[in-house]
Design a protein around this motif. Sequence first.
Motif, PDB file in Angstrom:
ATOM      1  N   THR A  43       0.822  -1.209   0.000  1.00 34.15           N
ATOM      2  CA  THR A  43       0.000   0.000   0.000  1.00 34.15           C
ATOM      3  C   THR A  43       0.853   1.255   0.000  1.00 34.15           C
ATOM      4  O   THR A  43       0.348   2.332  -0.279  1.00 34.15           O
ATOM      5  N   ASP A  44       2.133   1.131   0.299  1.00 29.94           N
ATOM      6  CA  ASP A  44       3.045   2.266   0.352  1.00 29.94           C
ATOM      7  C   ASP A  44       3.344   2.761  -1.063  1.00 29.94           C
ATOM      8  O   ASP A  44       3.748   1.983  -1.931  1.00 29.94           O
ATOM      9  N   GLN A  45       3.173   4.073  -1.300  1.00 31.92           N
ATOM     10  CA  GLN A  45       3.372   4.638  -2.633  1.00 31.92           C
ATOM     11  C   GLN A  45       4.798   4.423  -3.130  1.00 31.92           C
ATOM     12  O   GLN A  45       5.020   4.118  -4.302  1.00 31.92           O
ATOM     13  N   PHE A  46       5.801   4.581  -2.251  1.00 35.02           N
ATOM     14  CA  PHE A  46       7.191   4.372  -2.648  1.00 35.02           C
ATOM     15  C   PHE A  46       7.384   2.940  -3.155  1.00 35.02           C
ATOM     16  O   PHE A  46       7.999   2.731  -4.209  1.00 35.02           O
ATOM     17  N   CYS A  47       6.858   1.963  -2.427  1.00 26.36           N
ATOM     18  CA  CYS A  47       6.990   0.557  -2.847  1.00 26.36           C
ATOM     19  C   CYS A  47       6.286   0.320  -4.181  1.00 26.36           C
ATOM     20  O   CYS A  47       6.824  -0.364  -5.057  1.00 26.36           O
ATOM     21  N   GLN A  48       5.095   0.874  -4.333  1.00 31.31           N
ATOM     22  CA  GLN A  48       4.369   0.721  -5.593  1.00 31.31           C
ATOM     23  C   GLN A  48       5.158   1.298  -6.756  1.00 31.31           C
ATOM     24  O   GLN A  48       5.263   0.684  -7.820  1.00 31.31           O
ATOM     25  N   GLU A  49       5.747   2.492  -6.567  1.00 29.55           N
ATOM     26  CA  GLU A  49       6.513   3.133  -7.637  1.00 29.55           C
ATOM     27  C   GLU A  49       7.803   2.374  -7.939  1.00 29.55           C
ATOM     28  O   GLU A  49       8.202   2.258  -9.101  1.00 29.55           O
ATOM     29  N   LEU A  50       8.457   1.835  -6.917  1.00 29.48           N
ATOM     30  CA  LEU A  50       9.677   1.056  -7.123  1.00 29.48           C
ATOM     31  C   LEU A  50       9.374  -0.210  -7.932  1.00 29.48           C
ATOM     32  O   LEU A  50      10.072  -0.517  -8.901  1.00 29.48           O
ATOM     33  N   ILE A  51       8.325  -0.911  -7.568  1.00 27.80           N
ATOM     34  CA  ILE A  51       7.931  -2.123  -8.295  1.00 27.80           C
ATOM     35  C   ILE A  51       7.580  -1.771  -9.734  1.00 27.80           C
ATOM     36  O   ILE A  51       7.989  -2.460 -10.673  1.00 27.80           O
ATOM     37  N   SER A  52       6.862  -0.672  -9.914  1.00 28.47           N
ATOM     38  CA  SER A  52       6.487  -0.239 -11.267  1.00 28.47           C
ATOM     39  C   SER A  52       7.728   0.111 -12.086  1.00 28.47           C
ATOM     40  O   SER A  52       7.849  -0.280 -13.254  1.00 28.47           O
ATOM     41  N   ALA A  53       8.655   0.839 -11.493  1.00 30.42           N
ATOM     42  CA  ALA A  53       9.876   1.242 -12.208  1.00 30.42           C
ATOM     43  C   ALA A  53      10.723   0.029 -12.592  1.00 30.42           C
ATOM     44  O   ALA A  53      11.313  -0.005 -13.673  1.00 30.42           O
ATOM     45  N   LEU A  54      10.776  -0.969 -11.709  1.00 27.46           N
ATOM     46  CA  LEU A  54      11.552  -2.174 -12.003  1.00 27.46           C
ATOM     47  C   LEU A  54      10.835  -3.086 -12.997  1.00 27.46           C
ATOM     48  O   LEU A  54      11.469  -3.887 -13.676  1.00 27.46           O
ATOM     49  N   GLY A  55       9.521  -2.968 -13.046  1.00 28.71           N
ATOM     50  CA  GLY A  55       8.744  -3.782 -13.972  1.00 28.71           C
ATOM     51  C   GLY A  55       8.616  -5.236 -13.556  1.00 28.71           C
ATOM     52  O   GLY A  55       8.297  -6.093 -14.372  1.00 28.71           O
ATOM     53  N   ARG A  56       8.862  -5.513 -12.282  1.00 27.10           N
ATOM     54  CA  ARG A  56       8.751  -6.894 -11.778  1.00 27.10           C
ATOM     55  C   ARG A  56       8.632  -6.866 -10.262  1.00 27.10           C
ATOM     56  O   ARG A  56       8.956  -5.871  -9.630  1.00 27.10           O
ATOM     57  N   PRO A  57       8.190  -7.976  -9.690  1.00 29.29           N
ATOM     58  CA  PRO A  57       8.068  -8.025  -8.222  1.00 29.29           C
ATOM     59  C   PRO A  57       9.424  -7.959  -7.537  1.00 29.29           C
ATOM     60  O   PRO A  57      10.466  -8.181  -8.156  1.00 29.29           O
ATOM     61  N   ILE A  58       9.404  -7.660  -6.252  1.00 24.42           N
ATOM     62  CA  ILE A  58      10.604  -7.617  -5.430  1.00 24.42           C
ATOM     63  C   ILE A  58      10.547  -8.777  -4.444  1.00 24.42           C
ATOM     64  O   ILE A  58       9.526  -8.986  -3.789  1.00 24.42           O
ATOM     65  N   LEU A  59      11.630  -9.500  -4.331  1.00 23.42           N
ATOM     66  CA  LEU A  59      11.736 -10.568  -3.345  1.00 23.42           C
ATOM     67  C   LEU A  59      12.293  -9.968  -2.067  1.00 23.42           C
ATOM     68  O   LEU A  59      13.324  -9.295  -2.085  1.00 23.42           O
ATOM     69  N   SER A  60      11.598 -10.163  -0.960  1.00 26.32           N
ATOM     70  CA  SER A  60      12.075  -9.621   0.306  1.00 26.32           C
ATOM     71  C   SER A  60      11.644 -10.529   1.448  1.00 26.32           C
ATOM     72  O   SER A  60      10.918 -11.503   1.255  1.00 26.32           O
ATOM     73  N   THR A  61      12.087 -10.169   2.625  1.00 24.20           N
ATOM     74  CA  THR A  61      11.713 -10.893   3.831  1.00 24.20           C
ATOM     75  C   THR A  61      11.549  -9.877   4.948  1.00 24.20           C
ATOM     76  O   THR A  61      11.848  -8.699   4.781  1.00 24.20           O
ATOM     77  N   ALA A  62      11.083 -10.343   6.092  1.00 21.49           N
ATOM     78  CA  ALA A  62      10.956  -9.452   7.244  1.00 21.49           C
ATOM     79  C   ALA A  62      12.344  -9.035   7.719  1.00 21.49           C
ATOM     80  O   ALA A  62      13.321  -9.757   7.520  1.00 21.49           O
ATOM     81  N   ALA A  63      12.434  -7.884   8.358  1.00 25.72           N
ATOM     82  CA  ALA A  63      13.713  -7.366   8.833  1.00 25.72           C
ATOM     83  C   ALA A  63      14.032  -7.889  10.233  1.00 25.72           C
ATOM     84  O   ALA A  63      14.405  -7.140  11.129  1.00 25.72           O
ATOM     85  N   CYS A  64      13.840  -9.196  10.407  1.00 27.77           N
ATOM     86  CA  CYS A  64      14.157  -9.848  11.677  1.00 27.77           C
ATOM     87  C   CYS A  64      14.366 -11.334  11.414  1.00 27.77           C
ATOM     88  O   CYS A  64      13.994 -11.849  10.366  1.00 27.77           O
TER      89      CYS A  64
END
Length: 118
Positions: A43-64
């Motif tokens: 839901t975060d606009q920055f995350c949405q724009e980053l995914i859009s700019a990369l043109g693909r999903p981002i693989l991530s995990t929790a920060a713990c």
Amino acid sequence: AGSGKHRNVGRLNRPLTVVYQPAAGLPPALLHRDGTLAIRIVTDQFCQELISALGRPILSTAACKANEPFPPTFGAISSEILGAVDYVVKYRQDDKEPHTPSTMARLDRHNELEFIRE
């Protein structure tokens, strides 16, 4: 917390993570130990724009680490975790407002969302 069904997803005030049984052919690195795959709807606009700019999903995990509490702010992330990642985005690192993990749901046998973390 608690399990429930039939929530109005449009009213969620946090990102939604949906846990799926994996499809054949997915790399093991994408799967949880139990073989499931979790996909977050951001839901975060920055995350949405980053995914859009990369043109693909981002693989991530929790920060713990597994079985450790979720860090509510950037400052609560351990230096061990920060030192082990490839890159840390310089965004909202000074936020003092605590955040909670995403809402989490899975599809039940009727293909309806069953909420497992609210």
